[in-house]
Design a protein around this motif. Structure first.
Motif, mmCIF file in Angstrom:
data_model
loop_
_atom_site.group_PDB
_atom_site.id
_atom_site.type_symbol
_atom_site.label_atom_id
_atom_site.label_comp_id
_atom_site.label_asym_id
_atom_site.label_seq_id
_atom_site.Cartn_x
_atom_site.Cartn_y
_atom_site.Cartn_z
ATOM 1 N N ARG A 188 0.773 -1.224 0.260
ATOM 2 C CA ARG A 188 0.129 -0.231 0.130
ATOM 3 C C ARG A 188 0.853 1.434 -0.324
ATOM 4 O O ARG A 188 0.785 2.413 -0.239
ATOM 5 N N ALA A 189 1.333 1.259 0.499
ATOM 6 C CA ALA A 189 2.884 2.717 0.699
ATOM 7 C C ALA A 189 3.045 3.018 -0.586
ATOM 8 O O ALA A 189 4.046 3.932 -0.979
ATOM 9 N N THR A 190 3.491 1.727 -1.530
ATOM 10 C CA THR A 190 3.847 2.461 -2.861
ATOM 11 C C THR A 190 2.579 3.556 -3.805
ATOM 12 O O THR A 190 3.325 3.696 -4.162
ATOM 13 N N ARG A 191 1.567 3.119 -3.035
ATOM 14 C CA ARG A 191 0.494 4.257 -3.807
ATOM 15 C C ARG A 191 0.218 5.256 -3.090
ATOM 16 O O ARG A 191 -0.285 6.323 -3.047
ATOM 17 N N ILE A 192 1.186 5.957 -1.803
ATOM 18 C CA ILE A 192 1.263 6.771 -1.109
ATOM 19 C C ILE A 192 1.550 8.380 -2.101
ATOM 20 O O ILE A 192 2.764 7.807 -2.826
ATOM 21 N N PRO A 193 1.502 9.267 -2.299
ATOM 22 C CA PRO A 193 1.362 10.407 -2.996
ATOM 23 C C PRO A 193 2.879 10.603 -2.437
ATOM 24 O O PRO A 193 3.326 10.942 -1.165
ATOM 25 N N HIS A 194 4.276 10.770 -3.440
ATOM 26 C CA HIS A 194 5.507 11.515 -2.998
ATOM 27 C C HIS A 194 5.939 10.867 -1.481
ATOM 28 O O HIS A 194 6.865 10.728 -0.919
ATOM 29 N N VAL A 195 6.195 9.262 -1.861
ATOM 30 C CA VAL A 195 6.383 8.480 -0.673
ATOM 31 C C VAL A 195 7.667 8.578 -1.114
ATOM 32 O O VAL A 195 8.512 9.119 -1.548
ATOM 33 N N ASP A 196 8.465 8.161 0.460
ATOM 34 C CA ASP A 196 9.853 8.549 -0.053
ATOM 35 C C ASP A 196 10.416 7.124 1.424
ATOM 36 O O ASP A 196 9.627 6.046 1.624
ATOM 37 N N ALA A 197 11.765 7.059 1.205
ATOM 38 C CA ALA A 197 12.482 6.193 2.277
ATOM 39 C C ALA A 197 11.151 5.845 3.369
ATOM 40 O O ALA A 197 11.387 4.836 4.369
ATOM 41 N N LYS A 198 11.252 7.077 4.167
ATOM 42 C CA LYS A 198 10.617 7.449 5.568
ATOM 43 C C LYS A 198 8.992 6.490 5.580
ATOM 44 O O LYS A 198 8.980 6.078 6.626
ATOM 45 N N ASP A 199 8.104 7.210 4.594
ATOM 46 C CA ASP A 199 7.228 6.088 4.704
ATOM 47 C C ASP A 199 7.572 4.341 4.706
ATOM 48 O O ASP A 199 6.458 3.724 4.535
ATOM 49 N N PHE A 200 7.706 4.420 3.550
ATOM 50 C CA PHE A 200 8.676 2.122 3.195
ATOM 51 C C PHE A 200 9.041 1.872 4.719
ATOM 52 O O PHE A 200 8.335 1.283 5.380
ATOM 53 N N LEU A 201 9.441 2.501 5.485
ATOM 54 C CA LEU A 201 10.138 2.387 6.349
ATOM 55 C C LEU A 201 9.261 2.405 8.308
ATOM 56 O O LEU A 201 9.103 1.118 8.719
ATOM 57 N N ILE A 202 7.992 2.988 7.630
ATOM 58 C CA ILE A 202 7.169 2.682 8.770
ATOM 59 C C ILE A 202 5.737 1.621 8.724
ATOM 60 O O ILE A 202 5.825 0.960 9.721
ATOM 61 N N ALA A 203 5.945 1.417 7.442
ATOM 62 C CA ALA A 203 4.838 0.203 6.150
ATOM 63 C C ALA A 203 5.824 -0.976 7.332
ATOM 64 O O ALA A 203 5.210 -2.140 7.380
ATOM 65 N N ALA A 204 6.694 -0.798 6.942
ATOM 66 C CA ALA A 204 7.638 -2.372 7.194
ATOM 67 C C ALA A 204 8.089 -2.953 8.292
ATOM 68 O O ALA A 204 8.183 -3.249 8.410
ATOM 69 N N SER A 205 8.042 -1.205 9.239
ATOM 70 C CA SER A 205 7.945 -1.424 11.268
ATOM 71 C C SER A 205 6.832 -2.367 11.516
ATOM 72 O O SER A 205 6.675 -3.260 13.107
#
Length: 366
Positions: free
Chosen positions: A305-322
């Motif tokens: 789902r994080a891949t669909r976040i607008p203007h996604v960055d590494a911190k968004d993926f880190l939160i998703a993976a945590s």
């Protein structure tokens, strides 16, 4: 029923009016107005409606080429501000854009919204894909949540809420809703979620509402847990009250389903805690390896789902993976689903209810 019978005027002859209600938005109103003025399709009227402001919102707005309709503190707050402005400036408009005073639109917004409404006379309103750009942790969780909501609405091609943050509404639809004998204008005063109630009334007339595939709005997020809780309690209590008032029908069945799923999720979480505590008290609690498969699955879904976040960055993926940030957010969501139903049912018994708007203002310190 055809919601808009007969021939309509060509879009080049349409009138587009923007209504911006504002309560103590001195820090953000300038950016909101500047973006509304910087449109490829200029608005015919931009009306800023400071109501009950104790800061410089009105003074800042007057520095721009817009109409400022300053009002005292209104009994019905945002709904009344919108109704007064609509009667004064938007009643004859073909398109009415409603915009929160902390929201910034891209230059294509008005043109795209107008085209959407022109191409389909059954379209009653088009919401924006709203998101937050603040870099803090809590804002990122909200950004991810609304990204999922946006994707779901786009896949369905329908929405049951034209978000007051930023949306465009058919002028004809608003006039028909305003003709009802239970209100002073399109927006009612008996709902804490005036955007949900208005959207329902528009759909009831035979229109449908959607989330625009091309218009994104950038808005403020709640900066702390207290503000977030009070905002969501206002939304959730208002929605529950509206659903209880409207009842179950083909237009609300999906919203009732969402309420049931929210309550079921809260119940399952409570049951899980009870089982874990019960086994621990009996001295029978053991960790089993396949228990970890479910969290792994949740992490995989969150990362996807994080891949669909607008203007996604590494911190968004880190939160998703945590795992834990999103899980804690889901626990909080279960909390406001449960508490809202308790509060609504209690208010039915006691005939007393809390002012959710005031609670949110106090939480945000405005």
């Amino acid at each position: 029923m055809n919601p808009v019978p007969g021939r309509r005027r060509a879009p080049e002859n349409w009138t587009l009016t923007v209504l911006i209600p504002a309560y103590n938005e001195a820090s953000s109103i300038a950016a909101t107005i500047a973006a509304a003025l910087n449109q490829t399709r200029p608005a015919d009227r931009i009306v800023v409606v400071p109501n009950g402001c104790t800061d410089e919102t009105a003074a800042i707005a007057r520095a721009y080429p817009v109409t400022v309709m300053e009002l005292p503190k209104l009994a019905h707050r945002k709904s009344e501000a919108l109704n007064r402005a609509w009667h004064a400036y938007g009643r004859d408009s073909d398109v009415v854009v409603c915009l929160d005073a902390d929201t910034v639109l891209p230059p294509n917004a008005f043109a795209d919204w107008e085209e959407e409404l022109w191409l389909d006379c059954l379209l009653g309103g088009s919401s924006s894909k709203f998101t937050m750009q603040a870099p803090d942790f809590l804002s990122r969780l909200q950004k991810a949540e609304f990204a999922t909501w946006t994707d779901t609405a786009l896949q369905r091609g329908r929405t049951s809420v034209l978000a007051g943050t930023g949306c465009a509404i058919s002028g004809e639809a608003l006039r028909r809703v305003a003709a009802r004998d239970d209100r002073e204008g399109p927006w009612c005063y008996t709902s804490a979620t005036e955007d949900f109630e208005l959207t329902y009334r528009i759909r009831e007339l035979g229109f449908y509402c959607q989330v625009s595939p091309t218009v994104r709005a950038y808005t403020d997020s709640m900066k702390d847990l207290r503000s977030l809780w009070n905002q969501r309690m206002k939304w959730q209590v208002g929605t529950v009250e509206d659903l209880l008032h409207i009842g179950v029908n083909r237009l609300t069945i999906r919203d009732w389903g969402q309420q049931l799923m929210g309550l079921l999720n809260a119940g399952l979480k409570a049951l899980w805690v009870a089982v874990i505590v019960g086994y621990a008290l009996m001295g029978s609690l053991q960790l089993i390896w396949f228990w970890f498969l479910l969290p792994v699955l949740f992490i995989a879904l969150d990362v996807k789902r994080a891949t669909r976040i607008p203007h996604v960055d590494a911190k968004d993926f880190l939160i998703a993976a945590s795992f834990f940030p999103n899980e804690l957010f889901m626990w909080m969501r279960a909390g406001w689903f449960t508490r809202s139903w308790v509060d609504v049912l209690a208010s039915k018994i006691t005939k007393r209810s809390r002012d959710r708007w005031e609670a949110q203002y106090q939480a945000e310190g405005v």
